[in-house]
Design a protein around this motif. Structure first.
Motif, short mmCIF file in Angstrom:
data_model
loop_
_atom_site.label_atom_id
_atom_site.label_comp_id
_atom_site.label_asym_id
_atom_site.label_seq_id
_atom_site.Cartn_x
_atom_site.Cartn_y
_atom_site.Cartn_z
N MET A 41 -3.55 6.43 16.36
CA MET A 41 -2.85 5.53 15.46
C MET A 41 -2.42 6.34 14.24
SD MET A 41 -4.10 1.79 14.21
CE MET A 41 -4.18 1.64 12.44
N LYS A 42 -1.19 6.12 13.77
CA LYS A 42 -0.66 6.89 12.65
C LYS A 42 -0.07 5.97 11.59
CE LYS A 42 0.55 11.16 15.13
NZ LYS A 42 1.66 12.06 15.52
N PHE A 43 -0.33 6.34 10.33
CA PHE A 43 0.27 5.66 9.19
C PHE A 43 1.44 6.50 8.69
CE2 PHE A 43 -3.96 3.98 9.46
CZ PHE A 43 -3.84 2.65 9.06
N TRP A 44 2.58 5.85 8.47
CA TRP A 44 3.81 6.57 8.13
C TRP A 44 4.28 6.23 6.72
CZ3 TRP A 44 5.67 10.03 11.70
CH2 TRP A 44 5.14 9.92 13.00
N ARG A 45 4.71 7.29 6.04
CA ARG A 45 5.30 7.14 4.70
C ARG A 45 6.74 7.63 4.76
NH1 ARG A 45 1.83 9.88 2.16
NH2 ARG A 45 0.54 8.20 1.31
N LEU A 46 7.67 6.82 4.28
CA LEU A 46 9.09 7.18 4.29
C LEU A 46 9.51 7.63 2.89
CD1 LEU A 46 11.84 7.30 5.75
CD2 LEU A 46 12.18 4.90 5.11
N SER A 47 10.10 8.82 2.81
CA SER A 47 10.61 9.34 1.54
C SER A 47 12.03 9.86 1.77
CB SER A 47 9.71 10.47 1.03
OG SER A 47 9.74 11.58 1.93
N SER A 48 12.61 10.42 0.75
CA SER A 48 13.97 10.93 0.87
C SER A 48 14.07 12.08 1.85
CB SER A 48 14.47 11.38 -0.51
OG SER A 48 13.60 12.37 -1.05
N SER A 49 12.96 12.76 2.08
CA SER A 49 12.96 13.89 3.02
C SER A 49 12.65 13.47 4.45
CB SER A 49 11.96 14.94 2.56
OG SER A 49 10.65 14.38 2.49
N GLY A 50 12.34 12.17 4.66
CA GLY A 50 12.05 11.68 6.00
C GLY A 50 10.65 11.12 6.13
N PHE A 51 10.12 11.09 7.35
CA PHE A 51 8.81 10.52 7.62
C PHE A 51 7.71 11.59 7.51
CE2 PHE A 51 10.88 6.97 10.01
CZ PHE A 51 10.24 5.93 9.35
N THR A 52 6.58 11.20 6.95
CA THR A 52 5.35 11.97 7.03
C THR A 52 4.26 11.02 7.50
OG1 THR A 52 4.86 11.54 4.70
CG2 THR A 52 5.99 13.62 5.24
N GLY A 106 0.81 -1.21 0.00
CA GLY A 106 0.00 0.00 0.00
C GLY A 106 0.84 1.25 0.00
N ASP A 107 0.20 2.36 0.38
CA ASP A 107 0.85 3.67 0.30
C ASP A 107 1.76 3.97 1.48
OD1 ASP A 107 -0.49 4.10 -2.07
OD2 ASP A 107 -2.21 5.07 -1.07
N PHE A 108 1.72 3.17 2.52
CA PHE A 108 2.44 3.50 3.74
C PHE A 108 3.48 2.43 4.07
CE2 PHE A 108 -1.76 5.46 3.96
CZ PHE A 108 -1.41 6.78 4.19
N THR A 109 4.55 2.89 4.73
CA THR A 109 5.65 2.01 5.08
C THR A 109 5.42 1.30 6.41
OG1 THR A 109 7.16 3.53 3.96
CG2 THR A 109 8.15 1.90 5.43
N ALA A 110 4.87 2.04 7.38
CA ALA A 110 4.72 1.51 8.74
C ALA A 110 3.53 2.16 9.41
CB ALA A 110 5.99 1.76 9.55
N VAL A 111 3.16 1.59 10.54
CA VAL A 111 2.08 2.14 11.33
C VAL A 111 2.46 2.05 12.80
CG1 VAL A 111 0.91 -0.10 11.43
CG2 VAL A 111 -0.40 1.98 11.85
N THR A 112 2.11 3.07 13.56
CA THR A 112 2.30 3.07 15.01
C THR A 112 0.99 3.43 15.68
OG1 THR A 112 2.99 5.39 15.08
CG2 THR A 112 4.73 3.76 14.84
N GLY A 113 0.85 3.03 16.92
CA GLY A 113 -0.38 3.35 17.63
C GLY A 113 -0.23 3.16 19.11
N GLY A 114 -1.25 3.58 19.83
CA GLY A 114 -1.21 3.47 21.29
C GLY A 114 -2.43 4.12 21.89
N VAL A 115 -2.21 4.89 22.95
CA VAL A 115 -3.31 5.50 23.70
C VAL A 115 -4.01 6.55 22.84
CG1 VAL A 115 -3.93 6.83 25.75
CG2 VAL A 115 -2.13 5.09 25.89
N LYS A 116 -5.24 6.25 22.48
CA LYS A 116 -6.14 7.16 21.75
C LYS A 116 -5.55 7.72 20.46
CE LYS A 116 -8.67 8.55 25.89
NZ LYS A 116 -9.13 9.68 26.74
#
Length: 400
Positions: free
Chosen positions: A37-48, A25-35
């Motif tokens: 959750m974020k989907f992360w995309r890695l590019s040459s400029s870093g994480f968004t 899909g469009d995202f490299t990784a996902v993180t989550g926790g208390v209230k």
């Protein structure tokens, strides 16, 4: 070669409880926790990142895995969410409590929950099998599942619990075999080696358990559950009994009723059956040190109320015979003389004092004891250990 840091960024203002690479899909990784959750995309400029869309109310997410090309997450409400991009495509009522562990295998998904349930799911999230870990024998000390893993052929499960136990479960028969267990909460202070069997040792921990270990075979032999954390343990000279001091604190939180009513007490166990021989409480604060005398006639208990309590251990009575009251701070260490007549002790004020075991009276003429033979040398202050401190060291540099 060593790995190199590719990118980094802040996770979230709330506590992050998991991180998972996506399967596509469009995202490299996902993180989550208390209230959150974020989907992360890695590019040459870093994480968004993009926030997950839960709907009206954000949920607390504690676990994640991939199911084919789909991302699935486990939440504290007991549901497993299947994701399509940043949106939930399906919510499965999987458990009665938080879904604390997820694992993808060749034919579906394995989930584990805080309530001790393990469930197997097909590729479409249809329930295939359910396993109740609380029915295992021996039963888990704390059944909350923290990790699950399945063999490549799908025949065997490994389940880790919050109590540091690892069970191997045969999927077809649901038979559970305990492979490993250990202390499981906060800190571990109490340790004593068997006086006659060098392959045995006893430990006492903040998880309110006293355990005997076979060091040669790397396994636990027996366990007793007490109602209060314990940070001191000692074998009787013949190895037939274990004496434990009760109470302790973690950080600034001192033990009180919520940690057990016997903080400041002591318990004596039979080492073969782990049955209680005696339970008593005379000290006003937590116990930091316990020790049997070489002749097995005395059981001494050192407390944070600055006193050492001397109990008559003959005949299993454990009646209070005397009390050493001259220290100005909490007791840290003490040792018996080889003839069991004298006690040497240290405290938090870095005092070195001597007492008569028969009465608890202080011996002020310390020079008369300089040639005394001691049964053990655990005190950090005294003639036998004068060289352990550096010239500029203070008392906190050596603790045992």
């Amino acid at each position: 070669t060593d790995g190199a840091l590719v990118a980094k960024c802040k996770g979230d203002r709330n506590k992050v409880l998991f991180a998972q690479f996506t399967a596509g899909g469009d995202f490299t990784a996902v993180t989550g926790g208390v209230k959150h959750m974020k989907f992360w995309r890695l590019s040459s400029s870093g994480f968004t990142s993009k926030r997950a869309k839960f709907g009206r109310k954000s949920n607390t997410v504690v676990s994640a895995a991939n199911l084919g090309q789909k991302l699935v997450t486990g939440a504290v409400d007991g549901k497993i969410y299947v994701w399509d991009g940043t949106k939930i495509s399906k919510a499965v009522p999987a458990h009665d409590q938080a879904v604390t562990a997820l694992f993808e295998h060749s034919t579906g998904l394995v989930s584990g929950s805080k309530d001790g349930q393990v469930r197997l799911w097909g590729p479409g999230m249809d329930l295939i099998s359910a396993i109740d870990l609380t029915a295992a024998r021996p039963a888990p000390f704390h059944p909350c599942v923290r990790s699950v893993c399945m063999s490549n052929d799908g025949s065997v499960l490994l389940v880790g619990t919050q109590a540091s136990e690892i069970y191997e479960i045969t999927v077809v028969s649901k038979k559970a075999t305990l492979l490993s267990e250990a202390h499981c909460k906060d800190e571990l202070w109490g340790l004593s080696c068997h006086p006659r069997a060098p392959h045995l040792a006893a430990t006492a921990g903040d998880d309110k358990t006293v355990r005997v270990w076979n060091l040669a075979e790397h396994r636990m032999v027996s366990k007793a559950v007490v109602d209060t954390m314990s940070r001191a343990v000692d074998w009787s000279p013949d190895g037939s009994m274990l004496g434990c001091g009760l109470g302790g604190r973690v950080g600034r939180a001192r033990t009180g009723k919520r940690h057990g009513k016997n903080s400041g007490g002591m318990v004596v166990l039979r080492s073969d059956t782990m049955e209680v021989v005696h339970l008593g409480r005379d000290a006003k604060e937590q116990i930091s040190e316990v020790r049997f005398s070489p002749d097995a006639a005395t059981f001494a208990v050192g407390s944070h109320d600055n006193n050492i309590y001397l109990y008559d251990a003959r005949g299993g009575r454990f009646e209070l015979r005397g009390k050493c009251t001259k220290h100005n701070s909490y007791i840290t260490h003490f040792d018996f003389s080889s003839d069991s007549s004298t006690l040497v002790s240290n405290c938090g004020a870095y005092e070195l004092l001597f007492f008569r075991v028969s009465s608890g009276d202080q011996i002020t003429d310390s020079k008369s004891l300089r040639d005394t033979e001691w049964a053990s040398n655990t005190c950090i202050l005294g003639w036998p250990v004068q060289g352990i401190f550096e010239p500029e060291a203070d008392g906190t540099d050596v603790n045992g």
